[in-house]
Design a protein around this motif. Sequence first.
Motif, PDB file in Angstrom:
ATOM      1  N   ILE A  90     -28.214 -51.255 -23.730  1.00  0.00           N
ATOM      2  CA  ILE A  90     -27.786 -49.910 -23.314  1.00  0.00           C
ATOM      3  C   ILE A  90     -26.420 -49.976 -22.627  1.00  0.00           C
ATOM      4  O   ILE A  90     -25.548 -49.140 -22.869  1.00  0.00           O
ATOM      5  CB  ILE A  90     -28.853 -49.261 -22.401  1.00  0.00           C
ATOM      6  N   ASN A  91     -26.216 -50.990 -21.787  1.00  0.00           N
ATOM      7  CA  ASN A  91     -24.910 -51.158 -21.132  1.00  0.00           C
ATOM      8  C   ASN A  91     -23.798 -51.332 -22.160  1.00  0.00           C
ATOM      9  O   ASN A  91     -22.738 -50.692 -22.079  1.00  0.00           O
ATOM     10  CB  ASN A  91     -24.927 -52.392 -20.209  1.00  0.00           C
ATOM     11  N   LEU A  92     -24.028 -52.210 -23.126  1.00  0.00           N
ATOM     12  CA  LEU A  92     -23.015 -52.468 -24.161  1.00  0.00           C
ATOM     13  C   LEU A  92     -22.752 -51.232 -24.997  1.00  0.00           C
ATOM     14  O   LEU A  92     -21.612 -50.935 -25.371  1.00  0.00           O
ATOM     15  CB  LEU A  92     -23.470 -53.619 -25.068  1.00  0.00           C
ATOM     16  N   MET A  93     -23.811 -50.506 -25.274  1.00  0.00           N
ATOM     17  CA  MET A  93     -23.721 -49.278 -26.062  1.00  0.00           C
ATOM     18  C   MET A  93     -22.801 -48.258 -25.398  1.00  0.00           C
ATOM     19  O   MET A  93     -22.094 -47.502 -26.048  1.00  0.00           O
ATOM     20  CB  MET A  93     -25.142 -48.704 -26.151  1.00  0.00           C
ATOM     21  N   GLN A  94     -22.837 -48.249 -24.037  1.00  0.00           N
ATOM     22  CA  GLN A  94     -22.081 -47.244 -23.289  1.00  0.00           C
ATOM     23  C   GLN A  94     -20.658 -47.688 -22.943  1.00  0.00           C
ATOM     24  O   GLN A  94     -19.901 -46.902 -22.367  1.00  0.00           O
ATOM     25  CB  GLN A  94     -22.822 -46.921 -21.985  1.00  0.00           C
ATOM     26  N   ALA A  95     -20.287 -48.933 -23.288  1.00  0.00           N
ATOM     27  CA  ALA A  95     -18.929 -49.403 -22.988  1.00  0.00           C
ATOM     28  C   ALA A  95     -17.921 -48.503 -23.691  1.00  0.00           C
ATOM     29  O   ALA A  95     -18.063 -48.195 -24.880  1.00  0.00           O
ATOM     30  CB  ALA A  95     -18.763 -50.851 -23.426  1.00  0.00           C
ATOM     31  N   HIS A  96     -16.919 -48.080 -22.949  1.00  0.00           N
ATOM     32  CA  HIS A  96     -15.927 -47.122 -23.447  1.00  0.00           C
ATOM     33  C   HIS A  96     -14.556 -47.773 -23.441  1.00  0.00           C
ATOM     34  O   HIS A  96     -14.277 -48.650 -22.621  1.00  0.00           O
ATOM     35  CB  HIS A  96     -15.944 -45.895 -22.530  1.00  0.00           C
ATOM     36  N   ARG A  97     -13.698 -47.362 -24.362  1.00  0.00           N
ATOM     37  CA  ARG A  97     -12.348 -47.937 -24.471  1.00  0.00           C
ATOM     38  C   ARG A  97     -12.421 -49.450 -24.706  1.00  0.00           C
ATOM     39  O   ARG A  97     -11.816 -50.239 -24.002  1.00  0.00           O
ATOM     40  CB  ARG A  97     -11.518 -47.651 -23.214  1.00  0.00           C
ATOM     41  N   GLY A  98     -13.190 -49.845 -25.683  1.00  0.00           N
ATOM     42  CA  GLY A  98     -13.375 -51.258 -25.990  1.00  0.00           C
ATOM     43  C   GLY A  98     -14.841 -51.555 -26.235  1.00  0.00           C
ATOM     44  O   GLY A  98     -15.611 -50.671 -26.617  1.00  0.00           O
ATOM     45  N   GLY A  99     -15.227 -52.802 -26.000  1.00  0.00           N
ATOM     46  CA  GLY A  99     -16.609 -53.194 -26.249  1.00  0.00           C
ATOM     47  C   GLY A  99     -16.825 -53.543 -27.709  1.00  0.00           C
ATOM     48  O   GLY A  99     -15.901 -53.490 -28.528  1.00  0.00           O
ATOM     49  N   PRO A 100     -18.064 -53.905 -28.069  1.00  0.00           N
ATOM     50  CA  PRO A 100     -18.340 -54.356 -29.434  1.00  0.00           C
ATOM     51  C   PRO A 100     -18.451 -53.214 -30.428  1.00  0.00           C
ATOM     52  O   PRO A 100     -18.945 -52.143 -30.099  1.00  0.00           O
ATOM     53  CB  PRO A 100     -19.689 -55.065 -29.289  1.00  0.00           C
ATOM     54  N   LYS A 101     -18.009 -53.478 -31.652  1.00  0.00           N
ATOM     55  CA  LYS A 101     -18.223 -52.510 -32.740  1.00  0.00           C
ATOM     56  C   LYS A 101     -19.667 -52.625 -33.241  1.00  0.00           C
ATOM     57  O   LYS A 101     -20.289 -51.643 -33.585  1.00  0.00           O
ATOM     58  CB  LYS A 101     -17.245 -52.762 -33.886  1.00  0.00           C
ATOM     59  N   THR A 102     -20.172 -53.862 -33.250  1.00  0.00           N
ATOM     60  CA  THR A 102     -21.546 -54.104 -33.707  1.00  0.00           C
ATOM     61  C   THR A 102     -22.327 -54.841 -32.634  1.00  0.00           C
ATOM     62  O   THR A 102     -21.816 -55.776 -32.014  1.00  0.00           O
ATOM     63  CB  THR A 102     -21.556 -54.941 -35.009  1.00  0.00           C
ATOM     64  N   ILE A 103     -23.555 -54.390 -32.403  1.00  0.00           N
ATOM     65  CA  ILE A 103     -24.501 -55.102 -31.540  1.00  0.00           C
ATOM     66  C   ILE A 103     -25.650 -55.560 -32.438  1.00  0.00           C
ATOM     67  O   ILE A 103     -26.367 -54.727 -33.010  1.00  0.00           O
ATOM     68  CB  ILE A 103     -25.034 -54.204 -30.411  1.00  0.00           C
ATOM     69  N   GLY A 104     -25.775 -56.857 -32.611  1.00  0.00           N
ATOM     70  CA  GLY A 104     -26.892 -57.393 -33.385  1.00  0.00           C
ATOM     71  C   GLY A 104     -28.082 -57.594 -32.462  1.00  0.00           C
ATOM     72  O   GLY A 104     -27.950 -58.223 -31.408  1.00  0.00           O
ATOM     73  N   ALA A 105     -29.232 -57.047 -32.812  1.00  0.00           N
ATOM     74  CA  ALA A 105     -30.426 -57.127 -31.957  1.00  0.00           C
ATOM     75  C   ALA A 105     -31.540 -57.856 -32.711  1.00  0.00           C
ATOM     76  O   ALA A 105     -31.904 -57.457 -33.821  1.00  0.00           O
ATOM     77  CB  ALA A 105     -30.888 -55.722 -31.568  1.00  0.00           C
ATOM     78  N   PHE A 106     -32.063 -58.915 -32.103  1.00  0.00           N
ATOM     79  CA  PHE A 106     -33.085 -59.759 -32.739  1.00  0.00           C
ATOM     80  C   PHE A 106     -34.326 -59.831 -31.864  1.00  0.00           C
ATOM     81  O   PHE A 106     -34.266 -60.306 -30.732  1.00  0.00           O
ATOM     82  CB  PHE A 106     -32.535 -61.173 -32.937  1.00  0.00           C
ATOM     83  N   ASP A 107     -35.453 -59.361 -32.369  1.00  0.00           N
ATOM     84  CA  ASP A 107     -36.727 -59.473 -31.645  1.00  0.00           C
ATOM     85  C   ASP A 107     -37.854 -59.037 -32.582  1.00  0.00           C
ATOM     86  O   ASP A 107     -37.779 -57.963 -33.186  1.00  0.00           O
ATOM     87  CB  ASP A 107     -36.726 -58.596 -30.388  1.00  0.00           C
ATOM     88  N   GLY A 108     -38.879 -59.859 -32.704  1.00  0.00           N
ATOM     89  CA  GLY A 108     -39.999 -59.522 -33.579  1.00  0.00           C
ATOM     90  C   GLY A 108     -41.106 -58.752 -32.882  1.00  0.00           C
ATOM     91  O   GLY A 108     -42.125 -58.429 -33.499  1.00  0.00           O
ATOM     92  N   GLN A 109     -40.915 -58.432 -31.600  1.00  0.00           N
ATOM     93  CA  GLN A 109     -42.003 -57.813 -30.830  1.00  0.00           C
ATOM     94  C   GLN A 109     -41.976 -56.292 -30.915  1.00  0.00           C
ATOM     95  O   GLN A 109     -40.913 -55.675 -30.970  1.00  0.00           O
ATOM     96  CB  GLN A 109     -41.909 -58.249 -29.371  1.00  0.00           C
ATOM     97  N   LYS A 110     -43.187 -55.725 -30.896  1.00  0.00           N
ATOM     98  CA  LYS A 110     -43.334 -54.265 -30.845  1.00  0.00           C
ATOM     99  C   LYS A 110     -43.627 -53.827 -29.409  1.00  0.00           C
ATOM    100  O   LYS A 110     -44.100 -54.616 -28.593  1.00  0.00           O
ATOM    101  CB  LYS A 110     -44.477 -53.821 -31.767  1.00  0.00           C
ATOM    102  N   ILE A 111     -43.350 -52.564 -29.140  1.00  0.00           N
ATOM    103  CA  ILE A 111     -43.515 -52.009 -27.789  1.00  0.00           C
ATOM    104  C   ILE A 111     -44.995 -51.786 -27.486  1.00  0.00           C
ATOM    105  O   ILE A 111     -45.741 -51.237 -28.308  1.00  0.00           O
ATOM    106  CB  ILE A 111     -42.706 -50.698 -27.665  1.00  0.00           C
ATOM    107  N   SER A 112     -45.406 -52.216 -26.289  1.00  0.00           N
ATOM    108  CA  SER A 112     -46.785 -52.012 -25.835  1.00  0.00           C
ATOM    109  C   SER A 112     -46.772 -51.120 -24.592  1.00  0.00           C
ATOM    110  O   SER A 112     -45.707 -50.784 -24.065  1.00  0.00           O
ATOM    111  CB  SER A 112     -47.430 -53.367 -25.501  1.00  0.00           C
ATOM    112  N   GLY A 113     -47.959 -50.780 -24.110  1.00  0.00           N
ATOM    113  CA  GLY A 113     -48.060 -49.916 -22.938  1.00  0.00           C
ATOM    114  C   GLY A 113     -47.477 -50.520 -21.681  1.00  0.00           C
ATOM    115  O   GLY A 113     -47.136 -49.803 -20.739  1.00  0.00           O
ATOM    116  N   GLY A 114     -47.323 -51.847 -21.653  1.00  0.00           N
ATOM    117  CA  GLY A 114     -46.745 -52.503 -20.489  1.00  0.00           C
ATOM    118  C   GLY A 114     -45.230 -52.432 -20.434  1.00  0.00           C
ATOM    119  O   GLY A 114     -44.623 -52.790 -19.426  1.00  0.00           O
ATOM    120  N   ASP A 115     -44.622 -51.977 -21.522  1.00  0.00           N
ATOM    121  CA  ASP A 115     -43.149 -51.907 -21.587  1.00  0.00           C
ATOM    122  C   ASP A 115     -42.662 -50.562 -21.045  1.00  0.00           C
ATOM    123  O   ASP A 115     -42.123 -49.721 -21.783  1.00  0.00           O
ATOM    124  CB  ASP A 115     -42.684 -52.108 -23.034  1.00  0.00           C
ATOM    125  N   VAL A 116     -42.824 -50.376 -19.747  1.00  0.00           N
ATOM    126  CA  VAL A 116     -42.612 -49.057 -19.136  1.00  0.00           C
ATOM    127  C   VAL A 116     -41.167 -48.577 -19.282  1.00  0.00           C
ATOM    128  O   VAL A 116     -40.927 -47.391 -19.534  1.00  0.00           O
ATOM    129  CB  VAL A 116     -43.043 -49.075 -17.647  1.00  0.00           C
TER     130      VAL A 116
END
Length: 222
Positions: A33-59
């Motif tokens: 989220i921080n990288l996504m909001q970077a303004h006047r620069g920052g990455p053009k692409t954010i590669g995200a890697f994770d095989g996990q799904k969201i559970s009730g504990g992921d508040v």
Amino acid sequence: MSEDEIQRIEDSRIPKGRIDLIGVGRLGLRIGINLMQAHRGGPKTIGAFDGQKISGGDVIFTLLGAEIGEYKTEFLKRICTHPEEFRNIESHTEYVTEENIDLVQGDIVILILAGGNTIPTAAKIIKHAHKRGAKTIGTAGIFGFGDENIEIKDISEYDDSNPAVEELRAQGITENHLVLTTNKLIRDNEPVTPYTLDEVAKIITMNALKLLRDHNDKNSHS
């Protein structure tokens, strides 16, 4: 400064390059989220890697509108409302393994793996990234109540008191890898609080953006 010069500077302050997030848990989401909001620069692409799904504990996910059972990387992609040509989240709903490691293409690679002994996997990803000329950032214990002194420095600068750092060194990672730690580990019987995660995410984001800027500057002059 003329209007043309101002416009030229404005045009140069657009997203460039790529940052990969290896792990999109509570910390990875915050960094994304921080990288996504970077303004006047920052990455053009954010590669995200994770095989996990969201559970009730992921508040933190559900507070932000995630659905139980949704892939974490897909949720990160869903909340990025930038036009894709400006900034894109490349979602990989799988863990990084030896079979798919070539998908890790970031100029900067941030490793925030959790659960079990992740160090052998992390070491393989770091070596792969370094072979490509990428810079890497990882963690070595981020437990604590939120008032800890957070350190971030190259792995070569640490003494031998942090077992996570020592294990990475044993896997051949001895330099050119930034490590962040609160110097508190699971053995210390302290929680991981949202305050700690917020602060760690902030520091990792700042360092990743500086490394990306340096990478982009170097490429633009070469």
